[in-house]
Enzyme design. Structure first.
Site, PDB file in Angstrom:
ATOM      1  CE1 TYR A  47      -3.263   2.957   0.633  1.00 24.15           C
ATOM      2  CE2 TYR A  47      -1.968   3.390   2.605  1.00 24.15           C
ATOM      3  CZ  TYR A  47      -2.931   3.782   1.689  1.00 24.15           C
ATOM      4  OH  TYR A  47      -3.545   4.992   1.822  1.00 24.15           O
ATOM      5  CB  SER A  80      -3.861  12.415   5.576  1.00 24.04           C
ATOM      6  OG  SER A  80      -4.996  11.771   5.040  1.00 24.04           O
ATOM      7  CE1 TYR A 128      -8.411  12.307  -0.676  1.00 23.55           C
ATOM      8  CE2 TYR A 128      -7.539  11.792   1.494  1.00 23.55           C
ATOM      9  CZ  TYR A 128      -7.472  11.697   0.112  1.00 23.55           C
ATOM     10  OH  TYR A 128      -6.467  10.984  -0.467  1.00 23.55           O
ATOM     11  CG  HIS A 143      -2.138  11.369  -4.519  1.00 24.40           C
ATOM     12  ND1 HIS A 143      -2.991  12.324  -4.037  1.00 24.40           N
ATOM     13  CD2 HIS A 143      -2.243  10.317  -3.661  1.00 24.40           C
ATOM     14  CE1 HIS A 143      -3.588  11.865  -2.941  1.00 24.40           C
ATOM     15  NE2 HIS A 143      -3.140  10.656  -2.691  1.00 24.40           N
ATOM     16  NE  ARG A 175      -0.605   6.250  -2.767  1.00 21.79           N
ATOM     17  CZ  ARG A 175      -0.300   5.067  -2.234  1.00 21.79           C
ATOM     18  NH1 ARG A 175       0.857   4.519  -2.510  1.00 21.79           N
ATOM     19  NH2 ARG A 175      -1.136   4.456  -1.426  1.00 21.79           N
TER      20      ARG A 175
HETATM   21  C1  LIG Z   1       0.557   5.507   1.155  1.00 22.46           C
HETATM   22  C2  LIG Z   1       0.210   6.904   0.717  1.00 22.46           C
HETATM   23  C3  LIG Z   1      -0.962   7.496   1.168  1.00 22.46           C
HETATM   24  C4  LIG Z   1      -1.264   8.805   0.801  1.00 22.46           C
HETATM   25  N1  LIG Z   1      -2.383   9.418   1.325  1.00 22.46           N
HETATM   26  C5  LIG Z   1      -2.612  10.720   1.054  1.00 22.46           C
HETATM   27  C6  LIG Z   1      -3.683  11.409   1.700  1.00 22.46           C
HETATM   28  O1  LIG Z   1      -4.409  10.856   2.510  1.00 22.46           O
HETATM   29  N2  LIG Z   1      -3.870  12.713   1.369  1.00 22.46           N
HETATM   30  C7  LIG Z   1      -3.056  13.369   0.484  1.00 22.46           C
HETATM   31  O2  LIG Z   1      -3.248  14.563   0.235  1.00 22.46           O
HETATM   32  N3  LIG Z   1      -2.042  12.733  -0.134  1.00 22.46           N
HETATM   33  C8  LIG Z   1      -1.783  11.441   0.145  1.00 22.46           C
HETATM   34  N4  LIG Z   1      -0.712  10.817  -0.434  1.00 22.46           N
HETATM   35  C9  LIG Z   1       0.165  11.573  -1.335  1.00 22.46           C
HETATM   36  C10 LIG Z   1       1.282  12.282  -0.577  1.00 22.46           C
HETATM   37  O3  LIG Z   1       0.771  13.375   0.153  1.00 22.46           O
HETATM   38  C11 LIG Z   1       2.352  12.840  -1.530  1.00 22.46           C
HETATM   39  O4  LIG Z   1       1.732  13.611  -2.521  1.00 22.46           O
HETATM   40  C12 LIG Z   1       3.185  11.738  -2.172  1.00 22.46           C
HETATM   41  O5  LIG Z   1       3.473  10.718  -1.259  1.00 22.46           O
HETATM   42  C13 LIG Z   1       4.482  12.326  -2.687  1.00 22.46           C
HETATM   43  O6  LIG Z   1       5.233  11.374  -3.340  1.00 22.46           O
HETATM   44  P1  LIG Z   1       6.435  10.549  -2.668  1.00 22.46           P
HETATM   45  O7  LIG Z   1       5.799   9.484  -1.856  1.00 22.46           O
HETATM   46  O8  LIG Z   1       7.153  10.025  -3.858  1.00 22.46           O
HETATM   47  O9  LIG Z   1       7.238  11.499  -1.833  1.00 22.46           O
HETATM   48  C14 LIG Z   1      -0.387   9.514  -0.076  1.00 22.46           C
HETATM   49  C15 LIG Z   1       0.778   8.903  -0.523  1.00 22.46           C
HETATM   50  C16 LIG Z   1       1.095   7.613  -0.127  1.00 22.46           C
HETATM   51  C17 LIG Z   1       2.391   6.999  -0.607  1.00 22.46           C
END
Ligand SMILES: Cc1cc2nc3c(=O)[nH]c(=O)nc-3n(C[C@H](O)[C@H](O)[C@H](O)COP(=O)(O)O)c2cc1C
Length: 381
Positions: free
Chosen positions: A30, A112, A135, A281, A284
């Site tokens: 995840y 978050s 969110y 993101h 993702r």
């Molecule tokens: C496991 C995971 C969960 C995430 N959940 C959120 C979230 O709840 N809200 C959000 O704004 N971004 C979320 N993100 C995105 C991160 O805020 C961020 O944009 C991203 O991790 C940056 O990339 P990096 O992991 O390569 O540093 C998530 C990223 C990951 C890896």
């Protein structure tokens, strides 16, 4: 160079490998995965690493300082901890570990909506310095209530998100039946049994829950009902109609995260946002999308005087922070790196990861003969 961290883990790769061996496969996948075929995930890192910097060895040099100002606040380094959901699933108590470490190092921690610590607790741990990422709720009453709680907790910055109009397609999570709390299929139970540290700490801290959302969730939801509750409660799609009331209500700084185009940057400026985070993101959501370093350059040079431009996605080191800043970012965030840190080293993971990044960035600046982070663009080739 003084090393103020455990020398067994001097890079994010070391932390990632250790994390992989310490947490159940469903939790690691995840955290680690992108979406679809992971093309955007790898593109973020590979294109960022193509950015090259030129040193100026014979220049007068009086030492490098990482101190930075963003959105009117002073920080000791130009990077912060990005919002990550379900953190307690990856390592128990992670958001609290990271919030405390961020406070001690004077860098921002962004909480978050869907992580496992509440707004109020994050604020308490950081003496009112944690940023909050919202969110977007479907119901205005829920939106207003959460925003009021963030204001009462004295969060200086509200981050709203535009890059999750729909859930990302993540094959590993689909295969693992990822759910909150974790679904205990036979496969997952075997994974947990093979990770005694994780299992012990999960027992110690209790099953992770969506603490900020707890007051709004009916009690005793089974897994299917929980998924339905989340789907009905949040709608990630943002537009002018949704942003305007938030801007009117929120007196602090307002930041739009997930910007990937000039058109959306112009909208953000028009709607009165104070900053944007150029982000995809962490790869993702849109596997066919660009890396973030590409739009960053254009956006920062065209709009950097009108709005504070920050960035994330793909950064794994001090040199990566320097690269992002050289391309025009005023500030950088990382998501996975900090979670690799807590998953690998537990309580020590937050301090350790921040210390590696600071040491690496300090070294890059000294090597370039760059005194201030705002001078990094002068070194871009
Ligand atoms: C496991 C995971 C969960 C995430 N959940 C959120 C979230 O709840 N809200 C959000 O704004 N971004 C979320 N993100 C995105 C991160 O805020 C961020 O944009 C991203 O991790 C940056 O990339 P990096 O992991 O390569 O540093 C998530 C990223 C990951 C890896």
């Amino acid at each position: 160079m003084t090393l103020e961290f455990n020398p067994d883990f001097p890079s994010m790769d070391d932390l990632r490998n250790k994390a992989k061996s310490r947490i159940p496969k469903f939790a690691f996948e995840y955290l680690d995965g992108g979406c679809n075929e992971d093309v955007n995930l790898h593109r973020n890192t590979s294109e960022l690493r193509e950015v090259q910097l030129k040193p100026r060895y014979l220049r007068d040099f009086n030492g490098a300082s990482m101190k930075t100002k963003i959105l009117g606040m002073k920080y000791d380094a130009p990077f912060g901890i990005a919002p990550v959901g379900l953190q307690g699933l990856m390592w128990p108590n992670s958001p609290e570990i990271l919030a405390k470490a961020a406070f001690q190092h004077n860098i921002p921690f962004v909480l978050s909506t869907v992580t496992t610590t509440s707004i109020e607790r994050a604020s308490e741990l950081t003496e009112g310095r944690a940023w909050f990422q919202l969110y977007h709720p479907t119901e205005n009453s829920l939106r207003d209530d959460i925003i009021k709680r963030a204001a009462a907790a004295e969060c200086p910055v509200l981050v709203i998100l535009c890059d999750v109009p729909t859930f990302g397609f993540r094959p590993r999570d689909i295969r693992n039946g990822l759910a909150m709390p974790p679904k205990m299929s036979i496969k997952n139970i075997f994974q947990v049994l093979g990770r005694p540290h994780w299992a012990f700490n999960t027992l110690k801290y209790g099953q992770p829950n969506f603490e900020t959302l707890r007051p709004y969730m009916p009690k005793g939801l089974d897994l299917k009902q929980l998924g339905k509750f989340m789907d009905q409660t949040f709608s990630g799609r943002l537009n002018e109609e949704k942003i305007k009331p938030i801007r009117d209500m929120w007196k602090g700084k307002l930041v739009l995260k997930g910007v990937a185009s000039e058109a959306d940057t112009e909208e953000a400026i028009r709607l009165g946002l104070d900053g944007i985070i150029v982000s995809n993101h962490g790869g993702r959501q849109l596997d066919a999308g660009e890396s973030t370093i590409k739009p960053l350059k254009t956006i920062a040079s065209a709009y950097g005087e009108k709005i504070e431009v920050m960035m994330d996605s793909g950064l794994r080191s001090g040199p990566d922070v320097a690269r992002a800043m050289a391309c025009g970012a005023k500030f950088a965030f990382m998501g996975r790196s900090f979670m690799y840190g807590t998953a690998a080293l537990g309580k020590k993971g937050g301090d350790h990861t921040i210390s590696i990044l600071k040491t690496q960035l300090q070294q890059v600046m000294e090597q370039l003969c760059c005194e201030r982070v705002t001078d990094l663009p002068q070194h871009l080739i």
